[in-house]
Scaffold this motif. Structure first.
Motif, PDB file in Angstrom:
ATOM      1  N   TYR A   1      61.056  33.052 129.425  1.00  0.00           N
ATOM      2  CA  TYR A   1      61.514  33.689 130.658  1.00  0.00           C
ATOM      3  C   TYR A   1      60.555  33.383 131.806  1.00  0.00           C
ATOM      4  CZ  TYR A   1      65.313  35.990 128.318  1.00  0.00           C
ATOM      5  OH  TYR A   1      66.475  36.215 127.641  1.00  0.00           O
TER       6      TYR A   1
ATOM      7  N   GLU B   1      70.375  41.478 138.566  1.00  0.00           N
ATOM      8  CA  GLU B   1      71.587  42.136 138.094  1.00  0.00           C
ATOM      9  C   GLU B   1      71.610  42.496 136.607  1.00  0.00           C
ATOM     10  OE1 GLU B   1      75.084  39.969 139.098  1.00  0.00           O
ATOM     11  OE2 GLU B   1      76.384  41.546 138.327  1.00  0.00           O
ATOM     12  N   ASN B   2      71.227  41.553 135.743  1.00  0.00           N
ATOM     13  CA  ASN B   2      71.424  41.803 134.317  1.00  0.00           C
ATOM     14  C   ASN B   2      70.130  42.001 133.543  1.00  0.00           C
ATOM     15  OD1 ASN B   2      74.400  41.532 134.046  1.00  0.00           O
ATOM     16  ND2 ASN B   2      73.934  39.558 135.000  1.00  0.00           N
TER      17      ASN B   2
ATOM     18  N   LYS C   1      70.132  44.831 130.859  1.00  0.00           N
ATOM     19  CA  LYS C   1      70.947  44.418 129.700  1.00  0.00           C
ATOM     20  C   LYS C   1      70.170  43.410 128.846  1.00  0.00           C
ATOM     21  CE  LYS C   1      75.023  41.613 128.756  1.00  0.00           C
ATOM     22  NZ  LYS C   1      76.182  42.172 128.083  1.00  0.00           N
ATOM     23  N   ASN C   2      69.515  42.470 129.521  1.00  0.00           N
ATOM     24  CA  ASN C   2      68.785  41.443 128.779  1.00  0.00           C
ATOM     25  C   ASN C   2      67.533  42.019 128.108  1.00  0.00           C
ATOM     26  OD1 ASN C   2      70.658  39.464 129.401  1.00  0.00           O
ATOM     27  ND2 ASN C   2      69.656  38.958 131.330  1.00  0.00           N
TER      28      ASN C   2
ATOM     29  N   LEU D   1      66.809  42.071 124.091  1.00  0.00           N
ATOM     30  CA  LEU D   1      65.597  41.573 123.427  1.00  0.00           C
ATOM     31  C   LEU D   1      64.915  42.693 122.632  1.00  0.00           C
ATOM     32  CD1 LEU D   1      64.271  39.485 126.416  1.00  0.00           C
ATOM     33  CD2 LEU D   1      65.170  38.568 124.270  1.00  0.00           C
TER      34      LEU D   1
ATOM     35  N   TYR E   1      65.342  43.513 118.815  1.00  0.00           N
ATOM     36  CA  TYR E   1      64.627  42.799 117.745  1.00  0.00           C
ATOM     37  C   TYR E   1      63.470  43.630 117.196  1.00  0.00           C
ATOM     38  CZ  TYR E   1      67.158  38.533 118.814  1.00  0.00           C
ATOM     39  OH  TYR E   1      68.145  37.602 118.983  1.00  0.00           O
TER      40      TYR E   1
ATOM     41  N   ILE F   1      64.159  44.367 113.138  1.00  0.00           N
ATOM     42  CA  ILE F   1      64.111  42.990 112.653  1.00  0.00           C
ATOM     43  C   ILE F   1      62.673  42.498 112.565  1.00  0.00           C
ATOM     44  CG2 ILE F   1      64.814  40.651 113.218  1.00  0.00           C
ATOM     45  CD1 ILE F   1      67.145  42.117 114.887  1.00  0.00           C
TER      46      ILE F   1
ATOM     47  N   PHE G   1      75.171  31.660 135.022  1.00  0.00           N
ATOM     48  CA  PHE G   1      76.050  32.173 133.969  1.00  0.00           C
ATOM     49  C   PHE G   1      77.305  32.719 134.626  1.00  0.00           C
ATOM     50  CE2 PHE G   1      73.026  35.440 135.173  1.00  0.00           C
ATOM     51  CZ  PHE G   1      73.852  36.505 135.488  1.00  0.00           C
TER      52      PHE G   1
ATOM     53  N   ARG H   1      72.957  37.375 120.956  1.00  0.00           N
ATOM     54  CA  ARG H   1      71.803  37.199 120.078  1.00  0.00           C
ATOM     55  C   ARG H   1      71.647  38.406 119.176  1.00  0.00           C
ATOM     56  NH1 ARG H   1      67.776  36.126 124.855  1.00  0.00           N
ATOM     57  NH2 ARG H   1      69.569  37.013 125.911  1.00  0.00           N
TER      58      ARG H   1
ATOM     59  N   GLU I   1      76.480  37.496 126.560  1.00  0.00           N
ATOM     60  CA  GLU I   1      75.156  37.388 127.199  1.00  0.00           C
ATOM     61  C   GLU I   1      75.344  37.236 128.704  1.00  0.00           C
ATOM     62  OE1 GLU I   1      72.297  37.227 125.406  1.00  0.00           O
ATOM     63  OE2 GLU I   1      72.871  36.491 123.415  1.00  0.00           O
ATOM     64  N   GLN I   2      74.387  37.743 129.459  1.00  0.00           N
ATOM     65  CA  GLN I   2      74.394  37.544 130.917  1.00  0.00           C
ATOM     66  C   GLN I   2      73.018  37.021 131.323  1.00  0.00           C
ATOM     67  OE1 GLN I   2      77.572  38.794 133.217  1.00  0.00           O
ATOM     68  NE2 GLN I   2      77.648  37.403 131.490  1.00  0.00           N
ATOM     69  N   ASP I   3      72.705  35.895 130.742  1.00  0.00           N
ATOM     70  CA  ASP I   3      71.365  35.348 130.887  1.00  0.00           C
ATOM     71  C   ASP I   3      71.511  33.829 130.943  1.00  0.00           C
ATOM     72  OD1 ASP I   3      68.629  35.138 130.911  1.00  0.00           O
ATOM     73  OD2 ASP I   3      68.316  36.168 129.006  1.00  0.00           O
TER      74      ASP I   3
ATOM     75  N   LEU J   1      66.758  34.387 115.200  1.00  0.00           N
ATOM     76  CA  LEU J   1      67.660  34.754 114.112  1.00  0.00           C
ATOM     77  C   LEU J   1      68.992  34.031 114.218  1.00  0.00           C
ATOM     78  CD1 LEU J   1      66.522  38.404 114.169  1.00  0.00           C
ATOM     79  CD2 LEU J   1      66.245  36.852 112.241  1.00  0.00           C
TER      80      LEU J   1
END
Ligand code: CU
Lengths: 249, 676
Positions: free
Chosen positions: A74, A92-93, A96-97, A101, A104, A178, B521, B556, B581-583, B631
């Protein structure tokens, strides 16, 4: 000549509306108004509290705190802006991102809907602003001191609360996560930088947070000034002390 | 004015011999040339340090691979293979249900073509970085690639044409792109004897509206004599409003063209006044001609292609529209027709000519005014060569094909037979420099080199043969592109790199004109695909007669649902996979065992559907094909196929929240399921 002019102005600058000219940058005239009594606040203190309250209003427009995350994958970074009523992604996202992440490591998704503080924080800040303006209007020293004490208590409580949330997010991980690293927690720093696995987390006050800090400093200054004025009013050289204040202001 | 010398048959043999000699000559000099390169600072001029960007995007047509390749210049790094007319299993382009309609033609699905010429959209005669157009030469089509996504978004089939070679060159405002038929054919196509070529075969020039995305159409066609139309270019500035086309086989031969189409001393360049054509069309002089063709568009919102069949075009006969077309005699079998940045000079690449003929637009206008006609062909006036020619470049080399311009008054012409690029001066026509290339160069390209404002720093030569240039790969070798520095007086060879397919032409543009609008995206919230699964909870399975729809998300590092049961032999399964995904660059793939078509690659925010027809009973894995996370290997699932008539319930395991929805989904098909 100067004496006469100042004396002339002192008439209306000394009243309850003393805050207004102070805000309009006419602080010099304050120097010549009659010294408030021991229970009343000096006009400068009243002006400072008023400004302090108005700066707090910035919290409704700017983020209180910001967390920035950087990792090799990133390069553009991810970020969260914590506002008094919500948490949102820097772009914006991002939220969510980040949540995507965090799954995990078994961290709960950050969902502003589930954080009660975000519902009542705007009311607390609003109350602080309104009471601050009231303090400026009423001009009593004692309520100034209790207002600032309240401000301080709320700030500390806020930081503790923020730390508690960070602790909770960072430690109460899904046991089926995970990625599990013995002894590893993912609590972001309250302020400063910390390496969390592949992410470098930077936590700093946002513009709103900085404004709140400045507001507190102004409140503190109002109190200090008020205390000094309290002592000065007992002094026989009141006028020269006021002149001093004018210069130092 | 010089008389053009007649080129007898022995001269052709000489030309072939010269080609061989040129190859050996060049071979023997390879080592020398390499040391020249090393002696200079060529390597540093093409070195793009890790993490830094190239200066230009170059878009090379893929020739018989049917695609377009995006390269970075000056590094020569391949950035992307863009699916256009050929199915591309790498991404599922042309295989997925969303994209298959893009390859629809009146012949059915034509999943291959022969891409020849890339063309960037222009504003005021300068490439603007909005779109790239490319033609299919085999089954005449033109495509629009949106440079926001590097994805083909529109394909128009060209009716009444037998090959789309002179295509898709643009007008300076991108109002039209053109497509002229390479092979003349009966119009409308019909069962006629081939020896009736002269009576029955016609050529068409198509003017295609191109400035409105999603709305490409044939504005009008011009019915031309039955010649072979080769290349074209629009005029600009002084010649704005005109289009120029080269042609060969004005002999109208229909057999042994190698010989029979090379008899005449001069063929033609057609000058077409398309403003005049617009007027004639407006006056109702074009005849509605029943024509069958497809227009395919990838809808911006649903991201699904739809095909629309069209049935008529407006056909203009030059006899009904005086002043529409003039022929400029041009030696000999002209190939390229290139207009200099000022719009005044019309340079022909006479591939069998011993000079480079250059027509002057102003002389042409005067010749038209003075009626300097030598004859006419099917009502089209033929101007006298001497009245339009502005100059000839003497002894340029052998086999001039294509010319580009550097914007500094110089022209560069590729020489196919003598394998070199020749630099010459506009106006004085003197040869200034030569650069050998390896070998048999076709098109050359200067970024913006066919526009009003070339970025005249580099020239890219696209070579057909690469004997001895790279490690051998059996009888078939890569083609090559060679980058030449043209910033100084003398050309300098900087780099060569192998290419895919056989690139015919290229266009290049400063990178920032494209990157400023580049998309990262697709917004999931704007995805209007009817088969979208916007969240994990929305996933499920549903039966519609013999069709089973699976709604699935990819994120993911899992699919949801990941286990599917209740499919029966004889069913057709449609996997609708949405990447939620929004990345940027978090792409997932999907492949299922035994699929007879391909996998799919799903960019973030997109929905793609792949059709899978199970051929046997059993349990079949599906998995993510695009390495997406640590993964990624775990991103998999199973689909169970039971015998026809089995009582295994249709089920898809998704979260508890979604279970009720799955139940609801299961109810629907029972009521509506077709008898098995
Ligand atoms: Cu994946």
């Amino acid at each position: 000549m100067r004496q006469a002019l100042l004396a002339d102005r002192a008439g209306w600058a000394g009243g309850r509306s003393g805050v207004l000219p102070a805000l309009l940058g006419q602080a010099p005239m304050i120097a010549t108004k009659p010294m408030p009594n021991r229970r009343g606040m000096p006009s400068l203190s009243r002006a400072l509290v008023a400004i302090s309250s108005l700066l707090l209003a910035g919290l409704f427009f700017f983020p209180l705190w910001q967390v920035r995350l950087k990792a090799p994958q990133y390069p553009e970074g991810l970020g969260m802006n914590i506002r008094i009523n919500t948490i949102e992604g820097a772009t914006e996202n991002d939220l969510k991102n980040i949540n995507g992440l965090n799954h995990y490591i078994g961290m709960k998704p950050i969902d502003p809907e589930t954080i009660p503080e975000l519902r009542f924080m705007p009311w607390i800040v609003g109350a602080l602003i309104v009471s601050g303006l009231a303090v400026a209007a009423v001009g009593r020293r004692t309520i100034l001191y209790s207002w600032l004490a309240g401000f301080f208590a709320l700030g500390v409580a806020g930081l503790i609360d923020f730390w508690r949330w960070e602790y909770d997010y960072g430690h109460n991980l899904d046991p089926t996560a995970i990625i599990k690293i013995p002894g590893m927690s993912y609590q972001p720093p309250l302020i400063g930088t910390k390496q969390l696995l592949n992410f470098e987390a930077v936590s700093l006050p946002g513009i709103g947070g900085i404004l709140a800090g400045v507001a507190f400093a102004l409140g503190l200054f109002a109190v200090i000034h008020s205390l000094r004025q309290g002592r000065a009013s007992q002094d026989s050289h009141a006028v020269s002390a006021a002149g001093e204040t004018f210069r130092s202001a | 004015m010089r008389r053009f010398p007649f080129l007898p048959k022995p001269a052709l043999l000489f030309a072939a011999g010269a080609a061989a000699i040129a190859v050996f000559y060049a071979c023997s000099r390879t080592a020398t040339n390499t040391s020249d390169v090393l002696a200079g600072n060529a390597a540093s001029k093409v070195y793009v340090a890790p993490g830094t960007y190239d200066e230009y995007y170059a878009f090379l047509s893929g020739g018989y691979n049917g695609q377009v390749m995006a390269y970075g210049l000056p590094s020569g790094r391949l950035l992307k293979l863009i699916g256009v007319f050929s199915q591309n299993p790498e991404t599922g382009w042309g295989y997925s249900e969303e994209t298959r309609p893009m390859l629809q033609t009146t012949y059915g699905l034509v999943p291959w073509d022969d891409t020849h010429h890339t063309e960037l959209s222009q504003t005021a005669g300068v490439p603007d970085g909005r779109w790239l157009f490319v033609n299919g030469n085999n089954t005449p089509r033109v495509a629009r690639i949106d440079l926001k996504t590097f994805e083909t978004t529109e394909i128009l089939q060209i009716p009444n044409a037998g090959g789309g070679h002179a295509s898709p060159f643009t007008t300076p405002d991108t109002k039209y792109i053109i497509s002229a038929t390479r092979f003349s054919v009966p119009v409308p196509n019909a069962d006629v004897p081939i020896p009736s070529y002269k009576q029955n075969f016609k050529g068409t020039l198509s003017f295609i509206t191109a400035d409105q995305p999603g709305r490409m159409d044939i504005a009008f066609q011009v019915m031309m004599p039955g010649f072979n139309y080769d290349l074209g270019h629009a005029g600009k500035d002084v010649s704005d409003g005109w289009f120029f086309f080269t042609m060969y086989n004005t002999e109208q031969a229909y057999e042994k063209l190698e010989l029979n189409a090379s008899q005449k001393d001069k063929d033609f360049i057609a000058a077409v006044n398309y403003r005049q054509a617009e007027q004639c069309v407006a006056q109702g002089k074009a005849k509605a001609t029943s024509s069958d063709y497809f227009h395919n568009v990838l809808d911006e919102k649903t991201r699904m292609a739809r095909s629309e069949r069209r049935t008529s075009v407006k056909m203009l006969d030059p006899r009904d529209c005086p002043g529409l077309v003039y022929f400029l005699p041009t030696p000999k079998s002209p190939h390229g027709v290139d207009i200099d940045p000022s719009g005044e000079y019309i340079v022909a690449g006479g591939k069998l000519a011993t000079v480079i003929p250059v027509h002057s637009f102003s002389r042409m206008q005067k010749a038209i005014a003075d009626k300097q006609f030598e004859s006419d062909v099917d009502g089209i006036p033929v101007l006298k060569y001497a009245s339009t020619i502005g100059g000839e470049v003497q002894k340029p080399g052998l086999g001039p094909l294509h010319t580009e311009f550097d914007g500094k008054g110089n022209a560069y012409t590729s020489m196919f037979i003598s394998s070199e690029v020749v630099k010459w001066k506009l106006g004085t026509w003197e040869v200034l420099d030569r650069m050998p290339v390896y070998y048999s160069v076709g098109h050359i390209m200067i970024p913006g080199g066919d526009s009003k404002k070339p970025w005249g720093k580099y020239l890219l030569a696209m070579n057909k043969i690469t004997k001895d240039r790279y490690l051998p790969t059996g009888p078939e070798l890569a083609q090559s592109a060679q980058l030449i520095d043209i910033s100084g007086d003398k050309m300098k060879m900087l780099l060569d790199f192998p290419t895919l397919g056989e690139p015919h032409y290229a266009q290049a543009i400063p990178a920032d004109l494209v990157t400023r609008t580049s998309m990262k995206f697709h917004k999931l919230s704007e995805n209007r695909n009817p088969d979208i699964t916007a969240s994990e909870a929305a996933g499920g399975i549903r039966r519609e007669g013999k069709k089973v729809h699976v709604n699935m998300v990819a994120i993911r590092s899992h699919f949801a649902p990941d286990n599917l049961e209740g499919v029966q032999l004889g069913d057709t399964v449609l996997f609708h996979v949405t990447n939620i995904e929004q990345d940027w660059d978090i792409v997932h793939g999907f492949g299922v065992m035994g699929a007879t078509n391909s996998g799919i690659v799903i960019p973030p925010g997109e929905t793609r559907t792949i059709k899978w027809i199970p051929s046997m009973v059993g349990v079949f894995p599906f998995y993510c094909t695009d390495f997406c996370s640590a993964l990624h290997q775990e991103m998999q699932g199973y689909i169970r196929v039971s015998p026809a008539g089995s009582n295994v319930a249709l089920s898809a395991n998704v979260s508890a929240k979604a279970a009720t929805q799955v139940e609801r989904m299961k109810q629907v098909p029972r009521a509506s399921s077709a008898p098995r």
